[in-house]
Design a protein around this motif. Structure first.
Motif, PDB file in Angstrom:
ATOM      1  N   HIS A  81       0.868  -1.171   0.000  1.00 20.76           N
ATOM      2  CA  HIS A  81       0.000   0.000   0.000  1.00 20.76           C
ATOM      3  C   HIS A  81       0.906   1.221   0.000  1.00 20.76           C
ATOM      4  N   PHE A  82       0.382   2.336  -0.449  1.00 18.76           N
ATOM      5  CA  PHE A  82       1.156   3.564  -0.373  1.00 18.76           C
ATOM      6  C   PHE A  82       0.222   4.740  -0.194  1.00 18.76           C
ATOM      7  N   SER A  83       0.810   5.827   0.304  1.00 13.50           N
ATOM      8  CA  SER A  83       0.059   7.051   0.522  1.00 13.50           C
ATOM      9  C   SER A  83       1.001   8.229   0.319  1.00 13.50           C
ATOM     10  N   LEU A  84       0.688   9.049  -0.660  1.00 17.73           N
ATOM     11  CA  LEU A  84       1.476  10.244  -0.955  1.00 17.73           C
ATOM     12  C   LEU A  84       0.575  11.455  -0.781  1.00 17.73           C
ATOM     13  N   GLU A  85       1.078  12.479  -0.133  1.00 22.66           N
ATOM     14  CA  GLU A  85       0.306  13.716   0.004  1.00 22.66           C
ATOM     15  C   GLU A  85       1.025  14.816  -0.766  1.00 22.66           C
ATOM     16  N   PHE A  86       0.252  15.607  -1.492  1.00 17.88           N
ATOM     17  CA  PHE A  86       0.802  16.679  -2.317  1.00 17.88           C
ATOM     18  C   PHE A  86       0.217  18.018  -1.899  1.00 17.88           C
ATOM     19  N   MET A  87       1.021  19.063  -2.079  1.00 10.78           N
ATOM     20  CA  MET A  87       0.558  20.439  -1.914  1.00 10.78           C
ATOM     21  C   MET A  87       1.053  21.188  -3.141  1.00 10.78           C
ATOM     22  N   THR A  88       0.101  21.634  -3.968  1.00  8.95           N
ATOM     23  CA  THR A  88       0.451  22.384  -5.162  1.00  8.95           C
ATOM     24  C   THR A  88      -0.747  23.184  -5.636  1.00  8.95           C
ATOM     25  N   MET A  89      -0.502  24.281  -6.281  1.00 11.17           N
ATOM     26  CA  MET A  89      -1.545  25.155  -6.817  1.00 11.17           C
ATOM     27  C   MET A  89      -2.553  25.537  -5.719  1.00 11.17           C
ATOM     28  N   GLY A  90      -2.050  25.714  -4.475  1.00 11.59           N
ATOM     29  CA  GLY A  90      -2.900  26.104  -3.360  1.00 11.59           C
ATOM     30  C   GLY A  90      -3.860  25.024  -2.897  1.00 11.59           C
ATOM     31  N   GLU A  91      -3.601  23.790  -3.264  1.00 10.85           N
ATOM     32  CA  GLU A  91      -4.507  22.696  -2.936  1.00 10.85           C
ATOM     33  C   GLU A  91      -3.731  21.505  -2.393  1.00 10.85           C
ATOM     34  N   ASN A 121       3.944  26.251  -7.998  1.00  9.79           N
ATOM     35  CA  ASN A 121       2.941  26.396  -9.066  1.00  9.79           C
ATOM     36  C   ASN A 121       3.562  26.416 -10.456  1.00  9.79           C
ATOM     37  N   ASP A 122       4.668  27.143 -10.611  1.00  7.98           N
ATOM     38  CA  ASP A 122       5.335  27.210 -11.925  1.00  7.98           C
ATOM     39  C   ASP A 122       5.846  25.839 -12.364  1.00  7.98           C
ATOM     40  N   VAL A 123       6.349  25.074 -11.419  1.00 11.19           N
ATOM     41  CA  VAL A 123       6.848  23.733 -11.734  1.00 11.19           C
ATOM     42  C   VAL A 123       5.681  22.816 -12.089  1.00 11.19           C
ATOM     43  N   THR A 124       4.570  22.980 -11.380  1.00 10.72           N
ATOM     44  CA  THR A 124       3.379  22.177 -11.694  1.00 10.72           C
ATOM     45  C   THR A 124       2.957  22.407 -13.138  1.00 10.72           C
TER      46      THR A 124
END
Length: 183
Positions: A81-91, A121-124
């Protein structure tokens, strides 16, 4: 009647047919040993990591594609199982997969994430514009290794890398890239 016109006897005709059969067999063997040049491109798999990635309007959609497309996630069933959390574009959103389950992408935080990833954000936007997995990887690693003002990928492992690799992260190219192990 044809034999009489050509002056061939039955024995001579049988010998001629045997020689033709031997020549055909030799030609078949040569063809099996050395495949014809024009067939080589057709023998390659149509889906390779250099294949063009379709357009996606959000990083969630792009990650869903990269984690479900067999070319990049051929061993996705391998991780327990895996779980990744992301923060990008204010979300904030998280990508999870239970043992023997499907990949899920949902908004919000994850209570027990393996890795927390922040992407500028620019990298996203650059990652969304990447035409192939190779280019996506190049951009991701570039800003992970050499972050700058307003352009970064920050990866915080919440669990030891040996534990993640034991659970199968290293066998899935997309997961390996996302946790920064594809250096």
């Amino acid at each position: 009647m044809l034999r009489r016109l050509l002056g061939l006897g039955k024995k001579e005709e049988d010998e001629k047919e045997e020689k033709e059969a031997e020549v055909e067999e030799k030609e078949d063997e040569v063809e099996e040993e050395t495949p014809a040049e024009p067939e080589l491109p057709q023998q390659e798999a149509p889906s390779t990591p250099a294949e063009t990635i379709p357009y996606h309007s959000s990083l969630q959609d792009r990650l869903k594609y990269l984690l479900t497309e067999p070319v990049w996630a051929d061993s996705i069933e391998a991780p327990d199982h895996f779980s990744l959390e992301f923060m990008t574009m204010g979300e904030r959103f998280h990508v999870t997969k239970e043992s023997m389950g499907e990949v899920k992408i949902e908004s919000g935080t994850s209570p027990e994430e393996d890795v927390f990833i922040r992407i500028a954000n620019d990298v996203t936007q650059e990652l969304l514009d990447a035409p192939s997995f190779e280019k996506f990887s190049e951009i991701y690693l570039k800003y992970y290794k050499d972050p700058g003002p307003g352009k970064f990928v920050k990866i915080e492992l919440r669990k030891p890398i040996t534990n993640l690799n034991r659970r199968g992260y290293a066998r899935v190219p997309t997961l390996k890239l996302l946790i920064g192990a594809a250096r």
